[in-house]
Design an enzyme around this catalytic site. Sequence first.
Site, PDB file in Angstrom:
ATOM      1  N   ARG A 239       1.211  -0.725   0.289  1.00  0.00           N
ATOM      2  CA  ARG A 239       0.266   0.017  -0.282  1.00  0.00           C
ATOM      3  C   ARG A 239       1.316   1.416  -0.235  1.00  0.00           C
ATOM      4  NH1 ARG A 239       0.940   1.663   5.801  1.00  0.00           N
ATOM      5  NH2 ARG A 239       0.617  -0.370   6.627  1.00  0.00           N
ATOM      6  N   HIS A 243      -1.677   3.333   6.875  1.00  0.00           N
ATOM      7  CA  HIS A 243      -2.347   2.801   7.081  1.00  0.00           C
ATOM      8  C   HIS A 243      -3.815   3.356   7.249  1.00  0.00           C
ATOM      9  CE1 HIS A 243      -4.627  -0.322   9.167  1.00  0.00           C
ATOM     10  NE2 HIS A 243      -5.437   0.767   9.919  1.00  0.00           N
ATOM     11  N   TYR A 251       7.523   2.884  10.419  1.00  0.00           N
ATOM     12  CA  TYR A 251       7.951   1.442  10.313  1.00  0.00           C
ATOM     13  C   TYR A 251       8.944   1.712   8.958  1.00  0.00           C
ATOM     14  CZ  TYR A 251       3.377   2.013   7.921  1.00  0.00           C
ATOM     15  OH  TYR A 251       2.241   2.547   7.769  1.00  0.00           O
TER      16      TYR A 251
END
Lengths: 318, 325
Positions: A239, A243, A251
């Site tokens: 993606r 998120h 991250y």
Amino acid sequence: MTLSKEKKLWMYRKMHEIRNFELEVDRLFKANLIWGTCHLSVGQEASAVGAIAALDEKDMITSTHRGHGHCIAKGGKLPQMFAELLGKETGYCRGRGGSMHIADLEMGNLGANGIVAGGIPIATGAALASKLKKDGKVTLCFFGDGATSQGAFHEAVNLAAVMKLPVVYVCENNLYGMSVPFKKASAVENAADRAKAYNIPGIIVDGNDVEAVYNVVKEAVERARKGEGPSLIEAKTYRWLGHSKSDPRVYRTREEEEEWKQKCPIKRYRQQLISEGIEEEVLNKIEKEVEDEIKKALEYAQNSPEPKVEEIMEGVYA
Amino acid sequence: MAEKLYIEALREGLREEMLRDENVFIIGEDVGLYGGAFGVTKGLFQEFGENRIIDTPISEAAIAGAAVGAALCGMRPVAEIMFFDFFTIAMDQLVNQGAKNRYMFGGKAKVPMVIRGPMGCGTGAAAQHSQSFPAVFAHFPGLKVVMPSTPYDVKGLIKSAIRDNNPVVFVEHKLLYWTKGEVPEGDYTVPIGKADVKRDGKDITIVAGSIMVRRALEAAQKLEEDGIDVEVVDIRSLKPLDLRTVVSSVKKTGRVLIVEDDPISYGWGAEIAAGIAGSEAFDYLDAPIKRLAGLDIPIPYNPNLEKHAVPQVPNIIEAVREVLR
């Protein structure tokens, strides 16, 4: 498997619809025009479109919190989708569900899901209904890599394998369950490796190659339709965006993101289609049509009425 | 009318519905050849076969979720959860999925499913196989909750539950399975959401549910010897709740005792008490509303301790006397 030109162009169009829809939603979010949260699938268009292209119209899907792409590929209507995100009465859920709960039962979309792995037992139940009714339908069950660590995944896939239910499990592995990398969440390297535990086929596919996804899902769907039971397909993808909104993406590196953007499933498919002799004008025309479609859909949503407070209690019970 | 056991009446209801509608099927652990842990589905496997009486792995979430998915696709599943305590393992599928689907989807989906199981203590099964907590489910919009106390009601209510277009939590107290009562032959239904006056009286109303209806009736019989005339209202459904029947009974008697099998804190009796207090029955009350329910403890193993964990007939008699004092 050879695909008709018509099918190829359909896939190209659907991937564009998803990309443009998601980018428009991202823009609306940043402009504070959409309430709540939502999860975008930019970069993952090929797994949604390739998998659903392998279904018949009567077949069903269950989707996830990152479900706009699945809905669009399964024939979801963009005006009703935008309207739902804007919380309007004309939305798929009359503004009661929002991004995470869009369902389109008429098109066989049994719903997005706000619970990770929540749709897996439901897809399994839908497949059980098909087995009992002998209606010849197959259910395609989407979920992310994170869902494969949920108990519901294990319970449902095991049940489907034992009962040889007509369901195909498609894990869209975008490498992170929110922030935690799959390798930190799973003791096996691939989500597809988990298939061994249920004695069903576990197939890994390049999730950014729409035809490759189509091919493996098609085979799994045929297997399921013949009564030979479920398969677990892992589409490796990425993606591009966070998120959900306000994810600073600490991250992962910008380099990693750039690397995956180079593997853009849409750009890649465009090049493939051109190399196969499809005229650029045809593709450009599709792109233009999709742009117009998105614009109109958004206008429809923006001009739609708000739900009435006096109807707040409607729809709890049938 | 023939006398039948509660378990037989329940089975008869299930069987008749399966004969009436081919979309009805049963799914759960050991419901097949074994006939269910308590024997509710005994013989149905032989009659309907493995496609309609489905033995599953020990997977409560998958059982509940498969029921939700099948119901969304037009089937009418009846999911058996072996012990009511195990409903907690199926919670997400029941409360986040089944209960909410229709509203979340804008009123467009139907989830016609029944999820049933045996609750309650009295068999020495200890804390993880004995708790009564039907009220928990009444808290979730989208679910209906029924808890029949007699063989007549269990047959009529299982039929209504199966025919209902919503997820219905069907609560069976395990000590009721071997109780007897009159059950007519053939098809009849008992409406969901309708309480039932099981005994007419004029001095005090006892509102009870499930096993406590039986205990209340037994207490009423003993109190009659002392000239105390008890009315017993069987609440039958927790959701929808029939407060009207309760209110009219309390208006008549002026006194009320609510008896529950659940731990007392946040139990359904509080809902009833609030309903009475906020209704026209309040002006008719001659004594404070009293609740009698389980202790706030996990059910203990020792038989004497277990007996003291939930109301028994002597406790009900004593509580009635207290209200009448």
